[in-house]
Design an enzyme around this catalytic site. Sequence first.
Site, short mmCIF file in Angstrom:
data_model
loop_
_atom_site.label_atom_id
_atom_site.label_comp_id
_atom_site.label_asym_id
_atom_site.label_seq_id
_atom_site.Cartn_x
_atom_site.Cartn_y
_atom_site.Cartn_z
N CYS A 150 -1.36 1.70 -3.05
CA CYS A 150 -2.39 2.72 -2.85
C CYS A 150 -1.84 4.14 -2.80
O CYS A 150 -2.35 5.04 -3.48
CB CYS A 150 -3.15 2.47 -1.54
SG CYS A 150 -3.47 0.75 -1.15
N CYS A 158 0.81 -1.21 0.00
CA CYS A 158 0.00 0.00 0.00
C CYS A 158 0.85 1.26 0.00
O CYS A 158 0.66 2.16 -0.82
CB CYS A 158 -0.94 -0.01 1.20
SG CYS A 158 -2.01 1.45 1.27
N LYS A 180 0.10 5.37 -6.05
CA LYS A 180 -0.90 5.39 -7.12
C LYS A 180 -1.84 6.58 -6.96
O LYS A 180 -2.14 7.29 -7.94
CB LYS A 180 -1.69 4.09 -7.11
CG LYS A 180 -2.83 4.02 -8.11
CD LYS A 180 -3.78 2.90 -7.75
CE LYS A 180 -4.54 3.21 -6.46
NZ LYS A 180 -5.44 2.11 -6.05
N GLU A 226 -7.18 1.98 -13.45
CA GLU A 226 -6.61 3.14 -12.77
C GLU A 226 -5.37 3.66 -13.50
O GLU A 226 -5.24 4.87 -13.72
CB GLU A 226 -6.25 2.78 -11.33
CG GLU A 226 -7.47 2.62 -10.44
CD GLU A 226 -7.14 2.09 -9.06
OE1 GLU A 226 -7.96 2.29 -8.14
OE2 GLU A 226 -6.07 1.48 -8.88
N TYR A 269 -9.28 -3.33 -11.62
CA TYR A 269 -9.19 -1.95 -11.14
C TYR A 269 -7.79 -1.38 -11.30
O TYR A 269 -7.63 -0.19 -11.58
CB TYR A 269 -9.68 -1.85 -9.69
CG TYR A 269 -8.81 -2.47 -8.64
CD1 TYR A 269 -7.83 -1.73 -8.00
CD2 TYR A 269 -9.00 -3.79 -8.26
CE1 TYR A 269 -7.03 -2.30 -7.03
CE2 TYR A 269 -8.21 -4.36 -7.28
CZ TYR A 269 -7.22 -3.62 -6.67
OH TYR A 269 -6.43 -4.19 -5.71
N GLU A 287 -26.75 14.86 -3.97
CA GLU A 287 -28.12 14.95 -3.48
C GLU A 287 -29.04 13.97 -4.19
O GLU A 287 -30.13 13.65 -3.71
CB GLU A 287 -28.65 16.38 -3.63
CG GLU A 287 -28.81 16.86 -5.05
CD GLU A 287 -29.25 18.32 -5.11
OE1 GLU A 287 -30.42 18.60 -4.78
OE2 GLU A 287 -28.42 19.18 -5.46
N HIS A 291 -27.89 21.03 -1.38
CA HIS A 291 -28.03 21.59 -2.73
C HIS A 291 -27.19 22.86 -2.87
O HIS A 291 -27.12 23.66 -1.95
CB HIS A 291 -29.51 21.92 -2.99
CG HIS A 291 -29.77 22.46 -4.36
ND1 HIS A 291 -29.79 21.65 -5.47
CD2 HIS A 291 -30.00 23.72 -4.78
CE1 HIS A 291 -30.05 22.40 -6.53
NE2 HIS A 291 -30.17 23.66 -6.15
#
Length: 452
Positions: free
Chosen positions: A47, A42, A50, A182, A178, A440, A435
């Site tokens: 992680c 990681c 990256k 990525e 993934y 939302e 908002h």
Amino acid sequence: MAFDYDLFVVGGGSGGVRAARVAAQHGARVALAEEYRMGGTCVIRGCVPKKLMVFASQYRAGFRDAAGYGWRIESHGFDWSHFRGKLDVELARLESVYRRNLESAGVEIRDGRARISGTNEVTLNDGRSHTAKHILVATGGHPVLPAQVKGCELGITSNDVFQLEERPERILIVGGGYIACEFAGIFNGMGSQVTQWHRGPGILRGFDEEARHHLAEILTHSGIDLHLGTDAVSLERSENGIRAVATSGREGVFDAVIFATGRRPNTSDIGLEEVGVALGARGEIVVNEWSQSSVPSIHAVGDVTGRIALTPVAIREGHAFADTVFGGKARTADHECVPSAIFTQPEFGTVGLSEEEAVHDHKVEIYAATFRPMQNAFVGSDERVLYKLIVDATTRRVLGCHIISPNAGELIQLAGIAVKAGLTKEDFDRTVAVHPTAAEELVTMSRPTRTA
């Protein structure tokens, strides 16, 4: 029998470090061996670097959108060497933090490769052996090159990307998971010409079908040359780069080829089978809910167990192990309804069941909305976000949430709390919208798109 340590941890990644620190804080005598750099996949080759590359690559689109908002910005292109230098400094800083945290907790660090030489013994590559009442294996996993591809040694894996001396102008990424998606987004954002070959009919197998199809369209529209049903057959060195040939007969010449086609647990040649630790079909350590292997004194956490290959999961497993064995608080890591994010551009956040999974055991209502958010619409961008809820039609519980949007990783962390807590669609509906935001939509979708 007297042991040198109460716990010996093999592996200095996120899971092993967390287990070592917590066990030491509970009063255990702990040692930890790491053969490379503290922080594991990681921090050092996954992680963290990256995500920093994702940040760097997003500025290209940011400059374009800024012009649409009236800013006059001149970009001179991406300086890979400048980024690489800063990245190396940051990773060194993080590694030092890991070491400092271990030492401050009282953990003894052993720099070197460790091999399990007995059910209660570990031997380092300097020849020294240590005994421990408990051994925890947290060695993680590694990417593999596809041996069936002739010349695969000319390609690189995700481990090697962060060591590239130059940014490839032409890059082929083989894979559709993934990691592949990525890096396709990263290099596309940095200005490389990106080609992606994936042997399957769609990217991100195992994720929600509607969401992954939506994301594939966005990636293609962004300039990534994506080819599905296409795999690499061979690589060979040519005068202008690396010549790649695909199963479809397609050919191309590239400056670099990244294989993101699978990972394997790091269980080879560390003595596990010799002491009786059972391994699974892919070489993973088979453990029970307490992370205990077939040898009672040997436990394992993280990617090496073949469970959920996510850093936060490894950390939870390591913490639960230490609390159970040394803290007098028996508990297991919860592997149900784990949120995750794929840092494509835009990001893809997901928690709970996909639509395809949900319909097996539930009668469901699907609430889905795709639209151009305000920020995109203003500058004429066609990129559309996706917000999707999967609801049990009987209990009204939200079974899954899937978001493709800028900052989806941040959003799914919060949505994950609601889905994990078992909130209903009416609980979502009772929540007042913030908002104007894209998110939302999660609390304003009043009618199901379809039922199943």
